[in-house]
Write a protein that holds these residues in place. Structure first.
Motif, mmCIF file in Angstrom:
data_model
loop_
_atom_site.group_PDB
_atom_site.id
_atom_site.type_symbol
_atom_site.label_atom_id
_atom_site.label_comp_id
_atom_site.label_asym_id
_atom_site.label_seq_id
_atom_site.Cartn_x
_atom_site.Cartn_y
_atom_site.Cartn_z
ATOM 1 N N ALA A 18 1.623 4.540 -4.445
ATOM 2 C CA ALA A 18 2.883 4.442 -5.209
ATOM 3 C C ALA A 18 2.351 2.906 -5.771
ATOM 4 C CB ALA A 18 4.032 5.072 -4.636
ATOM 5 N N GLU A 19 2.809 2.014 -5.498
ATOM 6 C CA GLU A 19 2.685 1.096 -5.670
ATOM 7 C C GLU A 19 1.573 0.464 -6.732
ATOM 8 O OE1 GLU A 19 4.207 -3.163 -3.859
ATOM 9 O OE2 GLU A 19 2.352 -2.621 -3.925
ATOM 10 N N ASN A 20 0.160 0.835 -6.434
ATOM 11 C CA ASN A 20 -1.016 1.177 -7.256
ATOM 12 C C ASN A 20 -0.485 2.097 -8.236
ATOM 13 O OD1 ASN A 20 -2.069 -0.628 -5.371
ATOM 14 N ND2 ASN A 20 -3.343 1.150 -4.209
ATOM 15 N N GLU A 21 -0.343 3.238 -8.820
ATOM 16 C CA GLU A 21 0.106 3.899 -10.170
ATOM 17 C C GLU A 21 0.557 2.674 -10.533
ATOM 18 O OE1 GLU A 21 1.430 8.065 -8.714
ATOM 19 O OE2 GLU A 21 -0.388 7.984 -7.301
ATOM 20 N N ALA A 22 2.236 2.067 -9.645
ATOM 21 C CA ALA A 22 2.725 1.711 -11.297
ATOM 22 C C ALA A 22 2.484 0.511 -11.777
ATOM 23 C CB ALA A 22 4.052 0.799 -9.916
ATOM 24 N N LEU A 23 1.373 0.027 -10.325
ATOM 25 C CA LEU A 23 0.767 -1.876 -11.023
ATOM 26 C C LEU A 23 -0.487 -0.906 -12.151
ATOM 27 C CD1 LEU A 23 0.323 -3.633 -7.649
ATOM 28 C CD2 LEU A 23 1.374 -4.508 -9.936
ATOM 29 N N ALA A 24 -0.912 0.560 -11.711
ATOM 30 C CA ALA A 24 -1.888 0.495 -13.171
ATOM 31 C C ALA A 24 -1.691 0.944 -14.037
ATOM 32 C CB ALA A 24 -2.599 1.764 -12.509
ATOM 33 N N ASN A 81 -5.147 -1.773 -4.154
ATOM 34 C CA ASN A 81 -3.798 -2.873 -3.826
ATOM 35 C C ASN A 81 -3.879 -4.527 -4.580
ATOM 36 O OD1 ASN A 81 -1.152 -4.257 -2.637
ATOM 37 N ND2 ASN A 81 -0.857 -2.457 -3.938
ATOM 38 N N ARG A 82 -4.814 -5.134 -3.547
ATOM 39 C CA ARG A 82 -4.674 -6.168 -3.961
ATOM 40 C C ARG A 82 -5.538 -6.894 -5.183
ATOM 41 N NH1 ARG A 82 -6.498 -9.923 0.773
ATOM 42 N NH2 ARG A 82 -6.899 -11.706 -0.260
ATOM 43 N N ARG A 83 -6.396 -5.407 -6.153
ATOM 44 C CA ARG A 83 -6.999 -6.053 -7.277
ATOM 45 C C ARG A 83 -6.394 -5.886 -8.027
ATOM 46 N NH1 ARG A 83 -8.929 -3.468 -11.372
ATOM 47 N NH2 ARG A 83 -8.115 -1.566 -10.391
ATOM 48 N N LEU A 84 -5.607 -4.539 -7.891
ATOM 49 C CA LEU A 84 -4.152 -4.220 -9.172
ATOM 50 C C LEU A 84 -2.939 -5.513 -8.880
ATOM 51 C CD1 LEU A 84 -3.848 -1.052 -8.818
ATOM 52 C CD2 LEU A 84 -4.828 -1.980 -10.702
ATOM 53 N N LEU A 85 -2.555 -6.502 -7.866
ATOM 54 C CA LEU A 85 -1.992 -7.342 -8.179
ATOM 55 C C LEU A 85 -2.388 -8.731 -8.172
ATOM 56 C CD1 LEU A 85 -0.454 -7.013 -3.752
ATOM 57 C CD2 LEU A 85 1.155 -6.490 -6.771
ATOM 58 N N GLU A 86 -3.919 -8.586 -8.002
ATOM 59 C CA GLU A 86 -4.180 -9.833 -8.518
ATOM 60 C C GLU A 86 -3.995 -9.946 -10.455
ATOM 61 O OE1 GLU A 86 -7.609 -10.318 -7.085
ATOM 62 O OE2 GLU A 86 -7.011 -11.750 -5.283
ATOM 63 N N ILE A 89 -0.807 -10.409 -11.737
ATOM 64 C CA ILE A 89 0.424 -11.760 -11.698
ATOM 65 C C ILE A 89 -0.902 -12.318 -12.785
ATOM 66 C CG2 ILE A 89 -0.995 -14.478 -10.539
ATOM 67 C CD1 ILE A 89 0.066 -12.177 -7.248
ATOM 68 N N ASP A 90 -1.856 -12.349 -13.007
ATOM 69 C CA ASP A 90 -3.137 -13.408 -13.516
ATOM 70 C C ASP A 90 -2.203 -12.675 -15.517
ATOM 71 O OD1 ASP A 90 -5.046 -14.713 -14.931
ATOM 72 O OD2 ASP A 90 -6.258 -12.425 -16.262
#
Length: 131
Positions: A18-24, A81-86, A89-90
């Motif tokens: 769910a978080e990955n979908e939102a971040l994407a 998740n790590r890639r999408l969060l980075e 943040i960028d």
């Protein structure tokens, strides 16, 4: 004892998905709202893992295949998740830098031949009068 670990792993996978979908989608508000459920799912998974480790519980047969598939899925979801969060943040850092850069003056203004600030803004003004 393995079933609670499997259930906790499934819950964590759902939270990460769910978080990955939102971040994407760069829906950072939604992703932020999902951070607490992700943390809770992570804590539950860690507790279930600790309990299984303390009791030396091992998966056998179909449970083992399910546990291995979940472990691989969690590894992939965690990396994504790590890639999408980075990336988020960028992007957020670049937006902040752009806003901060736009709010900074471009430097000291200089006066042109007609006494106006060359940047088009009204510059310093001085008046003197004698009565």
């Amino acid at each position: 004892m393995m079933q609670p670990l499997i259930v906790a792993a499934q819950r964590l996978a759902e939270a990460l998905r769910a978080e990955n979908e939102a971040l994407a989608r760069l829906d950072l508000d939604r992703a932020g709202a999902l951070s607490l459920p992700k943390q809770q799912a992570s804590d539950a998974f860690a507790a279930a893992y600790d309990a299984a480790s303390r009791t030396n519980t091992r998966a056998e047969g179909a449970e083992r295949a399910q546990a291995e598939a979940l472990a691989g899925g969690l590894r992939d979801l965690g990396a994504e998740n790590r890639r999408l969060l980075e990336r988020a943040i960028d992007l957020q850092s670049r937006v902040i830098e752009t806003i901060a850069g736009a709010s900074r003056p471009k430097g000291p203004g200089t006066y042109g031949d007609q006494g106006r600030n060359r940047e088009g803004r009204g510059g310093p003004l001085s008046l003197s009068s004698r009565a």
